[in-house]
Write an enzyme that holds these catalytic residues in place. Structure first.
Site, PDB file in Angstrom:
ATOM      1  N   GLY A  10       0.969  -0.962  -0.242  1.00 38.56           N
ATOM      2  CA  GLY A  10       0.092   0.082  -0.208  1.00 38.56           C
ATOM      3  C   GLY A  10       0.831   1.196  -0.003  1.00 38.56           C
ATOM      4  N   ILE A  12       2.596   4.888   1.482  1.00 41.28           N
ATOM      5  CA  ILE A  12       3.613   5.604   2.253  1.00 41.28           C
ATOM      6  C   ILE A  12       2.071   6.034   3.386  1.00 41.28           C
ATOM      7  CG2 ILE A  12       4.180   7.294   3.029  1.00 41.28           C
ATOM      8  CD1 ILE A  12       6.590   6.703   0.248  1.00 41.28           C
ATOM      9  N   GLY A  15      -0.495   1.970   7.284  1.00 40.56           N
ATOM     10  CA  GLY A  15       0.041   1.037   8.436  1.00 40.56           C
ATOM     11  C   GLY A  15       0.395  -0.396   7.807  1.00 40.56           C
ATOM     12  N   LYS A  16       1.117  -0.688   6.987  1.00 32.24           N
ATOM     13  CA  LYS A  16       1.861  -1.772   6.206  1.00 32.24           C
ATOM     14  C   LYS A  16       2.143  -2.388   7.419  1.00 32.24           C
ATOM     15  CE  LYS A  16       3.743  -0.004   2.323  1.00 32.24           C
ATOM     16  NZ  LYS A  16       4.019   1.693   3.079  1.00 32.24           N
ATOM     17  N   THR A  17       3.442  -1.310   7.920  1.00 37.12           N
ATOM     18  CA  THR A  17       4.140  -2.001   9.397  1.00 37.12           C
ATOM     19  C   THR A  17       3.602  -2.977  10.956  1.00 37.12           C
ATOM     20  OG1 THR A  17       6.182  -1.019   8.109  1.00 37.12           O
ATOM     21  CG2 THR A  17       6.233  -2.335  10.911  1.00 37.12           C
ATOM     22  N   GLU A  34      10.478  -4.467   5.306  1.00 42.19           N
ATOM     23  CA  GLU A  34      10.993  -4.038   4.461  1.00 42.19           C
ATOM     24  C   GLU A  34      12.526  -3.003   5.085  1.00 42.19           C
ATOM     25  OE1 GLU A  34      10.774  -0.939   0.252  1.00 42.19           O
ATOM     26  OE2 GLU A  34       9.776  -0.914   2.172  1.00 42.19           O
ATOM     27  N   ASP A  83       6.415  -6.495   4.368  1.00 45.29           N
ATOM     28  CA  ASP A  83       5.051  -5.762   4.577  1.00 45.29           C
ATOM     29  C   ASP A  83       5.665  -4.746   2.885  1.00 45.29           C
ATOM     30  OD1 ASP A  83       8.286  -4.705   4.566  1.00 45.29           O
ATOM     31  OD2 ASP A  83       7.243  -3.263   6.015  1.00 45.29           O
TER      32      ASP A  83
END
Length: 172
Positions: A10, A12, A15-17, A34, A83
């Site tokens: 998704g 920046i 809230g991926k992490t 990452e 992620d």
């Protein structure tokens, strides 16, 4: 769980992490985040000549190595949740590199990509622009007020472009 490898992707600030952290706890999974420690980023955000190419190649090779290490894990190990996805690298390359740099980048990418393990499932997170902008500002406030990432025209252009469908902002 029938998926052995899950990737979360998704824009920046979406809230991926944080989402990966939740999934890792829920499924007792192996977490892969990452790596963003790139020695060329400072010069990239300062718009120094050649820094975009150096930073992009560093990210490409770092992501490749990280994902190849994952492929060494046994088939019977726990679920892996990452992620990012490898093709994201190419998207950023097309946003930041000029045509001559892309010629070299594309050849290297074409050699590496077939070897990279593909996730069984990709989850794409979305958020509206005001929410993403607020999260990016909040994260930037944690960094130094003089951080090149925070003040660079390249950073502002990159975050704006990553939310649009434009191929790339410039050409040689």
């Amino acid at each position: 769980m029938r998926f052995r490898s899950i990737a979360v992707e998704g824009p920046i600030g979406v809230g991926k992490t944080s989402f990966v952290e939740l999934l890792v706890k829920k499924f007792d999974a192996h977490k892969v985040l990452e790596r963003v420690d790139n020695p060329f980023l400072r010069d990239f955000y300062l718009d120094k000549t050649g820094a975009a190419f150096q930073a992009q190649l560093f990210f490409l090779l770092s992501r490749y190595r990280q994902l190849m290490e994952l492929s060494q894990r046994t088939l019977f190990s726990q679920v892996t949740i990452c992620d990012y996805i490898f093709p994201k690298d190419k998207i950023f390359a097309y946003l930041n590199l000029d045509d001559s740099e892309l010629l070299i980048y594309d050849k290297l990418y074409a050699m590496l990509e077939p070897q990279v393990p593909k996730p069984d499932l990709v989850i794409f997170l979305q958020a509206d622009m005001p929410r993403l902008t607020e999260r990016i500002k909040r994260a930037s406030a944690i960094t130094s007020p003089r951080s090149p990432r925070r003040t660079s025209p390249r950073w502002r252009r990159r975050t704006t472009i990553s939310s649009s469908t434009t191929r790339r902002p410039r050409s040689s």
